[in-house]
Design a protein around this motif. Structure first.
Motif, short mmCIF file in Angstrom:
data_model
loop_
_atom_site.label_atom_id
_atom_site.label_comp_id
_atom_site.label_asym_id
_atom_site.label_seq_id
_atom_site.Cartn_x
_atom_site.Cartn_y
_atom_site.Cartn_z
N GLY A 147 -18.38 28.53 62.84
CA GLY A 147 -18.10 27.67 61.72
C GLY A 147 -18.96 26.41 61.69
N LYS A 148 -19.88 26.26 62.63
CA LYS A 148 -20.72 25.08 62.70
C LYS A 148 -21.59 24.95 61.45
CE LYS A 148 -24.43 22.96 65.42
NZ LYS A 148 -25.37 23.13 66.57
N LEU A 149 -21.65 23.72 60.90
CA LEU A 149 -22.47 23.45 59.72
C LEU A 149 -23.90 23.19 60.13
CD1 LEU A 149 -20.11 21.01 57.77
CD2 LEU A 149 -20.23 23.49 57.61
N GLU A 150 -24.85 23.75 59.40
CA GLU A 150 -26.26 23.56 59.70
C GLU A 150 -27.07 23.47 58.41
OE1 GLU A 150 -28.03 26.00 62.78
OE2 GLU A 150 -26.07 26.83 63.28
N TRP A 151 -28.11 22.65 58.44
CA TRP A 151 -29.10 22.63 57.36
C TRP A 151 -30.37 23.29 57.89
CZ3 TRP A 151 -28.94 21.50 52.28
CH2 TRP A 151 -27.83 20.80 51.80
N LYS A 152 -30.83 24.33 57.21
CA LYS A 152 -32.08 24.98 57.54
C LYS A 152 -33.05 24.77 56.38
CE LYS A 152 -30.70 26.65 61.47
NZ LYS A 152 -31.27 26.12 62.74
N VAL A 153 -34.31 24.55 56.72
CA VAL A 153 -35.30 24.19 55.71
C VAL A 153 -36.46 25.18 55.75
CG1 VAL A 153 -36.77 22.36 54.82
CG2 VAL A 153 -34.68 21.77 56.05
N LEU A 154 -36.75 25.77 54.59
CA LEU A 154 -37.86 26.73 54.49
C LEU A 154 -39.03 26.08 53.77
CD1 LEU A 154 -39.00 29.60 54.79
CD2 LEU A 154 -37.94 30.15 52.58
N ASP A 155 -40.16 26.02 54.46
CA ASP A 155 -41.41 25.55 53.84
C ASP A 155 -41.88 26.66 52.91
OD1 ASP A 155 -44.05 24.96 53.21
OD2 ASP A 155 -44.52 24.18 55.20
N LEU A 156 -41.83 26.42 51.61
CA LEU A 156 -42.15 27.45 50.63
C LEU A 156 -43.65 27.67 50.47
CD1 LEU A 156 -39.47 26.60 47.92
CD2 LEU A 156 -39.50 28.58 49.46
N THR A 157 -44.46 26.89 51.20
CA THR A 157 -45.90 27.12 51.22
C THR A 157 -46.29 27.98 52.42
OG1 THR A 157 -46.31 24.99 50.13
CG2 THR A 157 -48.18 26.02 51.27
N GLN A 158 -45.74 27.62 53.59
CA GLN A 158 -46.07 28.34 54.83
C GLN A 158 -45.05 29.42 55.18
OE1 GLN A 158 -48.92 27.63 56.41
NE2 GLN A 158 -49.39 26.00 54.95
N PHE A 159 -43.90 29.43 54.47
CA PHE A 159 -42.80 30.36 54.77
C PHE A 159 -42.38 30.28 56.23
CE2 PHE A 159 -44.38 32.36 50.83
CZ PHE A 159 -43.18 32.39 50.13
N SER A 160 -42.20 29.05 56.71
CA SER A 160 -41.70 28.83 58.07
C SER A 160 -40.41 28.01 57.98
CB SER A 160 -42.74 28.08 58.92
OG SER A 160 -43.09 26.85 58.32
N TRP A 161 -39.48 28.29 58.90
CA TRP A 161 -38.17 27.64 58.91
C TRP A 161 -38.15 26.47 59.88
CZ3 TRP A 161 -34.07 28.54 55.71
CH2 TRP A 161 -34.09 29.72 54.96
N HIS A 162 -37.40 25.43 59.50
CA HIS A 162 -37.26 24.24 60.34
C HIS A 162 -35.81 23.76 60.27
CE1 HIS A 162 -41.65 24.12 60.31
NE2 HIS A 162 -41.58 24.29 59.00
#
Length: 400
Positions: free
Chosen positions: A112-127
């Motif tokens: 149930g842990k909340l997380e923000w994941k970010v996708l670079d829509l240019t490089q298609f890499s997650w952060h």
């Protein structure tokens, strides 16, 4: 349908912390001092030998985030540039660089842990970004997220404490250039599962659930510059919102529907100019059977039934038309969330697999066709295995 395989390598956006036992924290602090960069420049130490600094900076500000750790080891000036995400993205903003990033609010299906994941829509890499400053026992679906894309600002409002089933009046602000969360002034009324939207830079919230799951009819607006909330006109009825959208400067709020349709869904439309609510058109509210985005000044919905097709609302006939093209790819499993920018719609499904819908241009001006026809083709971006336990609640495109 094009498929893109995303690398499982991840590089965190949040600031690196160094162990004090090696005495490295003070070294890092001195290397990030802006005055050091100026001093090194005055000594003639170039960012890239043989290039003027303004040209070199144009090149380095395009380096993907997942390469920053490597770049910091090149020299002191590169360490100063890449060592602080706030400094790096502030410099990008000065040069008017705007790359699209997809911010996904998700929760782990087991913990149930909340997380923000970010996708670079240019490089298609997650952060990743820093965790939100809120209590742990909350229901992720109760929050509402809105954004001002070109300012790189995201707001998270409301929510519900799942351990006591109590709504929250929490308001958090995230800024890309600072990679930092700020606790804002609380909403006047605590609420969950409510409508939200941004009109002319102002954050509007309406309806939702209060204590004991009692539906609200109140509405309020936040001025982000002043950091203050004020009440606006009450809705015509008490509604807990399923979905909302901003179209032609008005906030559209739909109560949602139940399948099969045991009850007729309700809907309200707010005009901030007149500070007035009115009932939503019948065809609009009854056909709003999914998650919405606004593109080409039209309301699109990714349906959760009807073979998960994309459809668009026709205001002149108060009816919905199916968008030409295939349904949502089967890899994108419910629950999903959507956002858009330009002519692309982003649909994030369970396990954070992403479908990018490329929407065709509408009919050109002067066309004899009264109704514009749209079509879509989908591109699938598979998320890495490390994200396979995550379920999305919201997705917002921001620029950085």
């Amino acid at each position: 349908m094009q498929r893109v395989r995303v690398s499982s390598f991840q590089s965190p956006i949040s600031k690196m912390t160094l162990s004090p036992q090696f005495g490295l924290a003070e070294i890092q602090s001195s290397l990030l001092d802006p005055s050091l960069e100026l001093e090194l420049s005055n000594r003639g130490e170039r960012l890239i030998p043989g290039l003027p600094d303004d040209v070199a900076l144009q090149c380095l500000l395009r380096v993907p985030v997942d390469k920053h750790s490597t770049c910091k080891a090149v020299c002191k000036r590169w360490y100063s540039l890449f060592g602080s995400k706030e400094h790096f993205f502030t410099r990008r903003k000065e040069f008017s660089f705007h790359d699209q990033w997809l911010f996904v609010f998700a929760h782990h299906k087991c913990t149930g842990k909340l997380e923000w994941k970010v996708l670079d829509l240019t490089q298609f890499s997650w952060h990743t970004i820093p965790a939100m400053p809120c209590k742990d026992e909350v229901c992720p679906q109760g929050f509402r997220c809105v954004s001002i894309p070109h300012e790189g600002v995201l707001f998270v409002c409301g929510g519900v404490a799942s351990d006591v089933d109590c709504p929250l009046n929490l308001v958090l602000k995230y800024e890309v250039c600072k990679n930092h969360w700020t606790v804002m002034t609380k909403m006047i009324t605590a609420r969950s599962f409510f409508a939200s939207g941004i009109i002319d830079g102002m954050v509007y919230v309406a309806g939702g659930n209060s204590r004991d799951m009692v539906e609200l009819n109140s509405a309020e607006v936040l001025d982000p510059n002043k950091g203050t909330w004020r009440s606006v006109a009450n809705m015509g009825t008490n509604i807990a919102s399923y979905d909302a959208a901003v179209l032609n400067g008005k906030l559209l709020v739909t109560e949602g529907w139940y399948w099969p349709f045991y009850v007729v869904p309700r809907g309200q439309v707010y005009d901030p100019i007149t500070d007035n609510w009115e009932n939503m058109a019948t065809g609009l509210r009854e056909g709003w059977t999914g998650s919405s985005v606004v593109m080409y000044e039209h309301l699109f919905v990714v349906t959760e039934h009807e073979r998960t097709k994309l459809k668009v609302y026709d205001n002149e006939t108060d009816s919905w038309c199916t968008v030409e093209g295939p349904p949502l790819p089967e890899q994108i499993c419910k629950p999903f969330c959507v956002d858009c920018w330009d002519n692309r719609i982003y649909v994030v499904g369970r396990n954070l697999h992403l479908a990018v819908g490329h929407i065709s241009s509408p009919c050109p001006r002067g066309s004899s066709t009264k109704r514009c026809r749209f079509s879509v083709h989908w591109q699938v971006v598979d998320a890495p295995e490390s994200l396979s336990e995550l379920t999305p609640s919201s997705a917002k495109v921001l620029f950085a």
